[in-house]
Scaffold this active site. Structure first.
Site, PDB file in Angstrom:
ATOM      1  CB  CYS A 147      21.359 -55.579 -18.610  1.00 12.78           C
ATOM      2  SG  CYS A 147      21.687 -56.486 -20.134  1.00 12.78           S
ATOM      3  CB  SER A 244      30.030 -57.568 -15.593  1.00 15.13           C
ATOM      4  OG  SER A 244      30.117 -57.808 -16.981  1.00 15.13           O
ATOM      5  CG  LEU A 245      33.814 -54.368 -10.106  1.00 11.50           C
ATOM      6  CD1 LEU A 245      33.922 -55.567  -9.185  1.00 11.50           C
ATOM      7  CD2 LEU A 245      35.123 -53.558 -10.070  1.00 11.50           C
ATOM      8  CG  ASN A 320      25.349 -48.160 -24.178  1.00  9.86           C
ATOM      9  OD1 ASN A 320      25.787 -47.093 -24.585  1.00  9.86           O
ATOM     10  ND2 ASN A 320      26.093 -49.241 -24.092  1.00  9.86           N
ATOM     11  CB  CYS A 363      27.484 -52.734 -23.516  1.00 11.67           C
ATOM     12  SG  CYS A 363      29.116 -52.792 -24.183  1.00 11.67           S
TER      13      CYS A 363
END
Ligand code: SAH
Length: 378
Positions: A147, A244-245, A320, A363
């Site tokens: 992320c 969020s797994l 992403n 995301c």
């Protein structure tokens, strides 16, 4: 505040109305109050206004990424998705159609399917599917390895007013107003809402009671702050829950999401199983697919074992990409194969269409706009 000023109780309502529904930007603009009262209010040192929209990036798909600044100069990103799906359902694809049908059956059986049966709304451009994705913290402390927001670290929590302020600023900019315009809201922007729990809950209440967005149109996503999942289940006003797994076993999850050391899958899944679901509600699990890392058929089978018997569905998100992120986006066939394994086990699984990837609005891509606005999209 009305009480402190020696004013009757209905003044409080007028104030709330001015701030959250008319979205005034100064005390001077509160036309329902007399001039002397406005002066009296200003005299208390109170100031009001919306957070400032500093920049707008518009994607080819209509998604808008806003850079929104607060009084102290800190900023977050907020995303407007004109055809969003509330982090939940339809995206126009086959998976989306199924998701819509699924939500029609399980969640909103009394409501018409927005895209097909609802007349075009008069107010604004909203067709009933727009979604605002809001931030809860400046940056994030959770450090998920895939992320972009994680690269910022956490700067500070947002106040409840700042969380709601993002929504009001975007509603004003888009010229839409709930409840006339149907707006979905997802707490899936920058930050971990459950690490700013009190302010998040306060904001959710204000959004329901003052801004007019229905609870069932809001979803909060957590990386898995287990004790807060239990707390959340006890709240009277609460959005829907997404978790969020992102990995199918502890080794992998700890590698991708260091918080798994503290709250492992067993603890997380117990919290999910004990979560008090309301009628026609389910838990959404998000699973970011990373090429060759967590997207093998074996991983899909492990996910099936984890989720078996839970009233849930899975949103699959192909990574992403972004600068500084070492993982790759899997091929569509692998994504589909993963989805089919889940579906074969009767777990509803949907592939999320990335929105606004070209402007870094999808995301996991929210960072500080200024820093990466010029970076080429891989
Ligand atoms: N902190 C909360 C709220 C953010 S939600 C949470 O983790 O749930 C953001 C969602 O995007 C999460 O499900 C996260 O797993 C996912 N995500 C993060 N980085 C991503 C990326 N690079 N590509 C696709 N999805 C990503």
């Amino acid at each position: 505040m009305a009480k402190n000023l020696g004013e009757p109780g209905y003044r409080a309502k007028q104030l709330l109305d001015a701030v959250y529904r008319q979205r005034v930007e100064s005390i001077e603009q509160i036309s329902t109050l007399s001039q002397p009262l406005r002066l009296k209010l200003a005299g208390t040192g109170v100031s009001l206004g919306l957070p400032r929209i500093e920049q707008r990036f518009v994607s080819q798909d209509g998604t808008v990424r806003y850079l929104i600044a607060f009084a102290d100069g800190q900023s977050v990103e907020t995303v407007w998705m004109p055809e969003g799906d509330g982090g939940e359902a339809g995206d126009g694809s086959e998976a989306g159609e199924l998701a819509e049908r699924f939500s029609g059956i399980l969640e909103e059986s009394a409501q018409p399917t927005p895209s097909k049966r609802r007349p075009v709304q008069k107010q604004g451009q909203n067709q009933g599917r727009s979604t605002i994705c809001i931030s809860s913290q400046v940056g994030c402390a959770v450090d998920c390895q895939f992320c972009l927001t994680a690269l910022l670290g956490v700067k500070r929590n947002l106040t409840a007013g700042e969380i709601v302020g993002q929504v009001c600023a975007v509603l004003k900019d888009q010229k839409v107003s709930p409840p006339e315009d149907r707006i979905n809201l997802v707490f899936m922007g920058m930050g971990e809402p459950f690490l700013n729990y009190e302010n998040f809950i306060k904001a959710a209440r204000l959004l329901v009671e003052e801004v007019g967005i229905a609870e069932r149109r809001m979803t909060v996503s957590t990386a898995g702050i287990v004790p807060r999942i239990y707390d959340f289940g006890r709240e009277k006003i609460r959005p829907k829950l997404a978790i969020s797994l992102n990995a199918s076993n502890d080794t992998l999850r700890t590698q991708l999401m260091p918080l798994n050391k503290k709250w492992n899958l067993e603890m997380l899944m117990s919290a999910a199983r004990e979560y008090p679901l309301r009628t026609r509600e389910w838990i959404t699990f998000e699973y970011v697919l990373l090429g060759g890392v967590n997207d093998e058929p074996e991983n899909a089978k492990e996910v099936v074992d984890l989720l078996q018997g839970l009233r849930c569905k899975v949103n699959l998100i192909a990574l992403n990409p972004g600068p500084g992120i070492e993982f790759t986006t899997p091929e569509l066939e692998r994504v589909t194969a993963f989805q089919m394994t889940l579906r074969a086990a009767a777990i509803p699984a949907f592939v999320r269409r990335p929105r606004g990837r070209d402007i870094y609005a999808a995301c996991g891509q929210l960072k500080r706009t200024v820093e990466i606005a010029t970076a080429p999209v891989p």
